[in-house]
Design an enzyme around this catalytic site. Structure first.
Site, PDB file in Angstrom:
ATOM      1  CE1 TYR A 105      -3.421   1.182   1.250  1.00  0.00           C
ATOM      2  CE2 TYR A 105      -1.664   2.805   1.055  1.00  0.00           C
ATOM      3  CZ  TYR A 105      -2.989   2.498   1.297  1.00  0.00           C
ATOM      4  OH  TYR A 105      -3.881   3.493   1.568  1.00  0.00           O
ATOM      5  CD  GLU A 192      -6.724   2.132   0.200  1.00  0.00           C
ATOM      6  OE1 GLU A 192      -6.433   2.725   1.241  1.00  0.00           O
ATOM      7  OE2 GLU A 192      -7.655   1.315   0.125  1.00  0.00           O
TER       8      GLU A 192
END
Ligand code: GDP
Ligand code: MN
Length: 394
Positions: A105, A192
Site C-alpha cells: 500500500y 492512493e
C-alpha cells in the site's frame, strides 16, 4: 471530487508512474474486443474491473480474471450487472492481468493536522488500509513531505527500505516521489495505490523479472482547486454527486443539506451560519445551509427556492437577506417569482434589510408575504410555522 480508477491511472501515467495498460468498456462485447487486443504473446489472462467510485470492489465480485476473450465477455457481463455498495456498474476496465508476487500500500495524503502532504506506506497492501490501521497501526509507515522541497530522495529511500522494497529501490523511490508530485500537480487530497504490486514479468531474454506496478489507483481532487485545472472537471462522474448538490453547484449556490425541517435562504456564509444558530436557539432545526452569494438576481433566488423545496422534510422557510451588493428588491422579486412557480406551498418568513430594503418591503407587502424585522423574530416565526402554528409569534 472522486474520479474513477481509469482516470486516476491516466493522471499517474502523465506523471511518469508505472501503470499497466488498460481500456475502458461499457458493454460485454466491448470488453471482449479489448480482451482480444491484450491476449497476445506473453499475456495469458486479462483482468476485468468494475469502475465505480467505491473501494472494496474485489470483495464485492467486481474484479475478475479471465483467460480468454469468451471468458472476459462473460465476466464483464456479470460485473456490469452488479451494484456495488448501491452504485450500478456502468463501465469496466480491461487490462493484462498482472502476475502478483507481493501487494503493498502506498498513498500520498493531505494531513490537515500537520498541514502537510504525508506519504503512507504499508507492506500489508491489497486489503483495506483502514483495517490495518485499526488492528496493527505499527504496520503503517508515515513520512511527511517537505512543504517546499517535496518528497526528497532520502525520504523516499527510507520509505522503500521500511516497506522491504530494497530490491526495487530505484522504482520505489520514483513511485514515492511521483505520488507526491501527482498531489501537487492536480491539487489532490489523496493519491492512493492499493495494491502497489511487485509483479513477475518475462524479460527480453525470456527470464522472469520482477518490477513494481501501480495496479489500482484512487485519487480525490480538491473541489475548491478545480478552477486551476481546466479539463479535470470533465472527469467528474455522475455518481460522484447527489443530483441536488450538482444542481446547486451548476447554479452557483453553496447548498448543504441538513436533517431539519426549516429551509434557510441567506446571503453570505457567516450570516447563513448565524441564521442556523438562531433557528436552533428558537427551538427549530435547519434543513440546509444555503448561501445565495453576493449580488444574486431574481432567477438565482427562484432557483435556490426550488432546491430548498426539493427536500420533502422542509415545512417552513426562513429567508434572511442582508443587502449589500445584493439588492433587497431583487431578492423580493425572486421570492415572488418562486412562489408563483412552486408546486408545494410552505409557510415562509422573510427578513430583508440593507440595500433597497424599503422597496423590498413594499413588494413583499403587496404580495402578502409574512415578514419580520429582526432576525430573532424571523427565527421565532419560522419555528412556529414549522410546528404548524400561525407563525405570528409575538
Ligand atoms: P479494490 O478491491 O476496489 O481495491 O480493487 P483492486 O484493483 O485493488 O483489486 C482488488 C484485488 O484484486 C487486488 O488486491 C488483487 O489481489 C486483485 N487483482 C487486481 N488486479 C489484479 C491483476 O492484474 N492480477 C491479479 N492476479 N490480481 C489482481
Ligand atoms: Mn484497491
Amino acid at each position: 471530487m472522486k474520479i474513477q480508477e481509469a482516470d486516476a491511472k491516466s493522471l499517474l501515467v502523465a506523471q511518469g508512474l508505472p501503470v499497466p495498460p488498460w481500456e475502458v468498456a461499457g458493454t460485454p462485447a466491448a470488453a471482449r474486443a479489448a480482451a482480444e487486443r491484450f491476449l497476445t504473446d506473453g499475456v495469458e489472462k486479462v483482468v476485468v474491473k468494475a469502475q465505480v467510485l467505491v473501494g472494496g470492489r474485489g470483495k464485492a465480485g467486481g474484479v475478475k480474471l479471465a483467460p480468454s476473450a469468451d471468458e472476459a465477455e462473460r465476466v464483464a457481463g456479470d460485473i456490469l450487472a452488479l451494484e456495488i455498495k448501491g452504485i450500478p456498474v456502468r463501465k469496466v476496465l480491461v487490462g493484462p492481468a498482472a502476475d502478483i508476487v507481493r501487494e503493498l500500500y502506498l498513498a500520498a495524503v493531505l494531513d490537515r493536522a500537520s498541514r502537510r502532504v504525508i506519504l503512507m506506506g504499508s507492506a500489508e497492501g491489497g486489503v483495506e488500509i483502514e483495517a490495518v490501521a485499526a488492528e496493527r497501526p505499527e504496520a503503517i509507515v508515515t513520512i511527511p513531505a517537505h512543504p517546499i522541497a517535496g518528497f526528497l530522495p532520502f525520504k523516499a529511500r527510507e520509505m522503500a527500505f521500511r516497506l522491504g522494497l530494497g530490491a526495487h529501490l530505484k522504482d520505489a523511490v520514483a513511485i514515492a516521489q511521483g505520488l507526491v508530485r501527482t498531489m501537487g500537480a492536480y491539487d489532490a487530497d489523496l493519491v492512493e495505490i492499493n495494491p502497489l504490486a511487485v509483479v513477475r514479468e518475462t524479460g527480453p531474454d525470456g527470464d522472469a523479472v520482477e518490477r513494481l506496478q501501480c495496479l489500482d489507483a484512487k485519487i480525490t481532487l480538491d473541489d475548491s482547486a478545480l478552477g486551476r485545472h481546466p479539463g479535470l472537471e470533465d472527469l467528474r462522474d455522475p455518481d460522484d454527486e447527489d443530483p441536488v448538490d450538482r444542481e446547486a453547484r451548476e447554479a452557483g449556490l453553496t447548498f448543504i443539506k441538513l436533517d431539519g425541517t426549516i429551509g434557510c435562504m441567506v446571503n453570505g456564509a457567516g450570516l447563513a451560519m448565524t441564521t442556523m444558530d438562531l433557528v436552533k436557539r428558537a427551538g427549530g432545526e435547519p434543513a440546509n445551509f444555503l448561501d445565495i452569494g453576493g449580488g444574486a438576481r431574481a432567477d438565482k433566488v427562484a432557483h435556490a427556492m426550488r432546491l430548498i423545496l426539493s427536500d420533502p422534510k422542509v415545512n417552513a422557510i426562513l429567508v434572511n437577506i442582508f443587502g449589500g451588493i445584493t439588492r433587497g428588491d431583487e431578492v423580493a422579486r425572486g421570492l415572488i417569482e418562486a412562489r408563483a412557480q412552486q408546486e408545494r406551498d410552505v409557510p415562509m418568513v422573510v427578513r430583508i434589510v440593507g440595500t433597497n430594503a424599503a422597496e423590498a418591503a413594499e413588494l413583499l407587502r403587496e404580495a402578502r408575504f409574512q415578514t419580520a424585522a429582526t432576525l430573532d423574530d424571523a427565527a421565532a416565526q419560522a419555528v412556529a410555522a414549522s410546528r404548524g402554528g400561525s407563525g405570528a409569534a409575538a
